[in-house]
Write a protein that holds these residues in place. Structure first.
Motif, short mmCIF file in Angstrom:
data_model
loop_
_atom_site.label_atom_id
_atom_site.label_comp_id
_atom_site.label_asym_id
_atom_site.label_seq_id
_atom_site.Cartn_x
_atom_site.Cartn_y
_atom_site.Cartn_z
N ASP A 145 0.82 -1.21 0.00
CA ASP A 145 0.00 0.00 0.00
C ASP A 145 0.86 1.26 0.00
O ASP A 145 0.34 2.38 0.06
CB ASP A 145 -0.93 0.01 1.21
N LEU A 146 2.18 1.09 -0.08
CA LEU A 146 3.13 2.20 -0.08
C LEU A 146 4.05 2.09 -1.29
O LEU A 146 4.20 1.00 -1.87
CB LEU A 146 3.98 2.17 1.20
N PRO A 147 4.68 3.18 -1.69
CA PRO A 147 5.65 3.09 -2.80
C PRO A 147 6.79 2.15 -2.47
O PRO A 147 7.23 2.03 -1.31
CB PRO A 147 6.16 4.53 -2.93
N VAL A 148 7.28 1.44 -3.49
CA VAL A 148 8.46 0.60 -3.36
C VAL A 148 9.44 0.97 -4.47
O VAL A 148 9.07 1.64 -5.44
CB VAL A 148 8.12 -0.91 -3.42
N VAL A 270 18.22 6.10 -2.83
CA VAL A 270 17.10 5.82 -3.73
C VAL A 270 15.81 5.69 -2.94
O VAL A 270 14.76 6.24 -3.32
CB VAL A 270 17.37 4.55 -4.55
N ALA A 271 15.86 4.98 -1.80
CA ALA A 271 14.67 4.82 -0.97
C ALA A 271 14.16 6.18 -0.47
O ALA A 271 12.95 6.44 -0.47
CB ALA A 271 14.97 3.90 0.21
N LEU A 272 15.07 7.05 -0.07
CA LEU A 272 14.67 8.38 0.37
C LEU A 272 14.06 9.18 -0.78
O LEU A 272 13.05 9.87 -0.62
CB LEU A 272 15.89 9.14 0.91
N THR A 273 14.67 9.09 -1.95
CA THR A 273 14.20 9.86 -3.10
C THR A 273 12.80 9.44 -3.54
O THR A 273 11.94 10.28 -3.84
CB THR A 273 15.18 9.70 -4.28
N PHE A 274 12.55 8.13 -3.56
CA PHE A 274 11.23 7.62 -3.97
C PHE A 274 10.22 7.65 -2.83
O PHE A 274 9.02 7.47 -3.06
CB PHE A 274 11.35 6.18 -4.47
N GLY A 275 10.68 7.84 -1.60
CA GLY A 275 9.77 7.66 -0.46
C GLY A 275 9.31 6.22 -0.39
O GLY A 275 8.15 5.94 -0.09
N ALA A 276 10.24 5.29 -0.66
CA ALA A 276 9.90 3.87 -0.81
C ALA A 276 9.77 3.19 0.54
O ALA A 276 10.52 2.27 0.88
CB ALA A 276 10.96 3.17 -1.67
N ARG A 277 8.77 3.62 1.32
CA ARG A 277 8.59 3.05 2.65
C ARG A 277 8.04 1.63 2.60
O ARG A 277 8.08 0.91 3.59
CB ARG A 277 7.68 3.96 3.48
N GLY A 278 7.54 1.22 1.43
CA GLY A 278 7.07 -0.15 1.30
C GLY A 278 8.19 -1.16 1.12
O GLY A 278 8.00 -2.36 1.35
N GLY A 279 9.37 -0.70 0.70
CA GLY A 279 10.51 -1.59 0.53
C GLY A 279 11.44 -1.13 -0.56
O GLY A 279 11.02 -0.47 -1.52
N LEU A 280 12.70 -1.42 -0.38
CA LEU A 280 13.73 -1.20 -1.40
C LEU A 280 14.27 -2.57 -1.77
O LEU A 280 15.01 -3.18 -1.00
CB LEU A 280 14.84 -0.28 -0.86
N PHE A 281 13.88 -3.07 -2.94
CA PHE A 281 14.28 -4.40 -3.38
C PHE A 281 15.66 -4.33 -4.04
O PHE A 281 15.98 -3.37 -4.73
CB PHE A 281 13.27 -4.97 -4.36
N ILE A 282 16.43 -5.39 -3.83
CA ILE A 282 17.74 -5.51 -4.47
C ILE A 282 17.64 -6.58 -5.56
O ILE A 282 17.32 -7.74 -5.29
CB ILE A 282 18.84 -5.93 -3.46
N TYR A 312 13.67 6.37 10.27
CA TYR A 312 12.85 6.24 9.06
C TYR A 312 13.37 5.10 8.19
O TYR A 312 12.60 4.25 7.70
CB TYR A 312 12.90 7.58 8.32
N MET A 313 14.69 5.04 8.01
CA MET A 313 15.29 4.02 7.15
C MET A 313 15.21 2.63 7.77
O MET A 313 15.06 1.63 7.07
CB MET A 313 16.75 4.37 6.86
N ALA A 314 15.33 2.55 9.10
CA ALA A 314 15.32 1.25 9.77
C ALA A 314 14.02 0.49 9.55
O ALA A 314 14.00 -0.74 9.62
CB ALA A 314 15.57 1.44 11.27
N ALA A 315 12.94 1.22 9.26
CA ALA A 315 11.64 0.57 9.06
C ALA A 315 11.43 0.10 7.62
O ALA A 315 10.43 -0.55 7.33
CB ALA A 315 10.53 1.53 9.46
N ILE A 316 12.34 0.43 6.71
CA ILE A 316 12.17 0.08 5.30
C ILE A 316 12.79 -1.29 5.03
O ILE A 316 13.99 -1.49 5.24
CB ILE A 316 12.82 1.14 4.39
N PRO A 317 12.00 -2.25 4.53
CA PRO A 317 12.55 -3.57 4.20
C PRO A 317 13.49 -3.48 2.99
O PRO A 317 13.30 -2.62 2.11
CB PRO A 317 11.32 -4.41 3.86
N THR A 318 14.47 -4.36 2.95
CA THR A 318 15.37 -4.43 1.79
C THR A 318 15.42 -5.88 1.29
O THR A 318 16.45 -6.56 1.42
CB THR A 318 16.79 -3.94 2.14
N PRO A 319 14.33 -6.39 0.72
CA PRO A 319 14.31 -7.78 0.25
C PRO A 319 15.27 -7.98 -0.93
O PRO A 319 15.47 -7.08 -1.75
CB PRO A 319 12.86 -8.00 -0.19
N LEU A 320 15.81 -9.17 -1.00
CA LEU A 320 16.72 -9.54 -2.09
C LEU A 320 15.97 -10.42 -3.09
O LEU A 320 15.41 -11.46 -2.72
CB LEU A 320 17.93 -10.30 -1.53
#
Length: 338
Positions: A145-148, A270-282, A312-320
């Motif tokens: 429900d959030l940008p990724v 990149v996560a900050l720029t997009f506001g990707a609170r739903g996740g930053l995928f690698i 803020y960043m600690a709550a963002i998932p970084t799935p691989l």
């Protein structure tokens, strides 16, 4: 890219492709709700053009890959390409291929053609990822429900974003850009020295100059010079990865450690720029090869190291993303939304 109920479904069968600087991956979808099948990878260097590679793939289908009587003539195609797509003429960034969309469509006899950036396609694949195609790496589970966003070091360095329920529709809006060519920043004196050395030969040191398959050799030689160590003269990314994972070349080991750390900083930006609170995928083909070494690296620490925005960043998932063919699913999603 969002769904448009005014358009009929793209007619089947579909030809899908994910084309990078080194490899062109093709797949086939015969009917609705079918996952990409008959996946085949062709080396870009072995074919004069994308059309030649596509015809070689289709010829293979006609030689028995499909059920008896099934046609290997696609009616629609979606092509995810590692290059900007800004008009009819498409030129690849990291290979000599180029083509006209109109001419390619006519040559393949298509009724519908969808051409998009490969990281636009990879972004579209994210909600479609199945168990076994990704693994968690800090920050909890992704939220849809959030940008990724997605960052992927492969031959080059790709960046993409994804917004849910675009314009109130049922689809997704993928944001394609060229974030891999943004200026790379240093987080400490060692990295500043690396960039100083790189600027002797590259006036602009983009993130891709270090954080990609084509960039790893440059990073390796910069690390050797800054540390005052002897470097092997002629190296490539596979050699560096192999030596680092075997722990038998000190420069290669430090190169991969630096790669993971700087990738963390870049991915965090990149996560900050997009506001990707739903996740930053690698994504991309390099990180999955690193295995436990990546999990032990400074990646996640550097991802979160954004000063006042650490919480803020600690709550963002970084799935691989562990499936290097995921962009084919995204190409199928793009075609279903055209």
């Amino acid at each position: 890219m969002s769904s448009n109920p005014a358009l009929p479904s793209a007619p089947f069968p579909w030809l899908l492709a994910d084309v990078g600087g080194s490899n062109a991956r093709f797949a086939w979808v015969a009917a609705a709700d079918q996952a990409p099948q008959h996946i085949r990878t062709l080396a870009v260097a072995e074919y004069p053009s994308l059309l030649d590679a596509a015809r070689a793939y289709l010829a293979g289908l006609s030689l028995g890959a499909l059920p008896g009587g099934a046609s290997s003539q696609p009616r629609s195609a979606a092509l995810a390409l590692a290059t900007p797509v800004t008009g009819d003429q498409v030129r690849f960034t990291n290979s000599g291929w180029s083509f006209s969309q109109a001419e390619l469509s006519a040559a393949l006899g298509l009724e519908r053609l969808c051409v998009l950036n490969d990281f636009e396609a990879l972004a579209l694949s994210l909600p479609r990822l199945r168990a076994g195609q990704w693994q968690p790496l800090g920050g909890g589970a992704p939220r849809w429900d959030l940008p990724v966003a997605v960052v992927g070091p492969g031959t080059g360095l790709g960046v993409g974003g994804l917004l849910p329920n675009a314009a109130g529709g049922k689809g997704w809006l993928a944001l394609a850009g060229e974030g891999g060519h943004a200026t790379l920043a240093a987080a400490d004196d060692f990295e500043a020295d690396l960039l100083r050395v790189a600027r002797r030969t590259h006036a602009h040191v983009s993130a891709e100059r270090f954080l990609s398959g084509i960039g790893l050799p440059l990073l390796y030689h910069c690390v050797a010079e800054v540390q005052g160590q002897r470097a092997v003269a002629d190296v490539d990314a596979p050699w560096i990865l192999e030596r680092a994972l075997a722990d038998d070349d000190a420069v290669a080991v430090r190169t991969i450690e630096t790669f993971c750390a700087m990738l963390g900083s870049f991915a965090g930006s990149v996560a900050l720029t997009f506001g990707a609170r739903g996740g930053l995928f690698i994504g991309g083909g390099i990180v999955p090869r690193l295995g436990a070494r990546f999990e032990r690296s400074a990646f996640r620490e550097r991802f979160e190291a954004k000063g006042r925005y650490r919480e803020y960043m600690a709550a963002i998932p970084t799935p691989l993303i562990t499936d290097t063919l995921a962009a084919l699913d995204g190409a199928a999603q793009a075609l279903s939304q055209t």
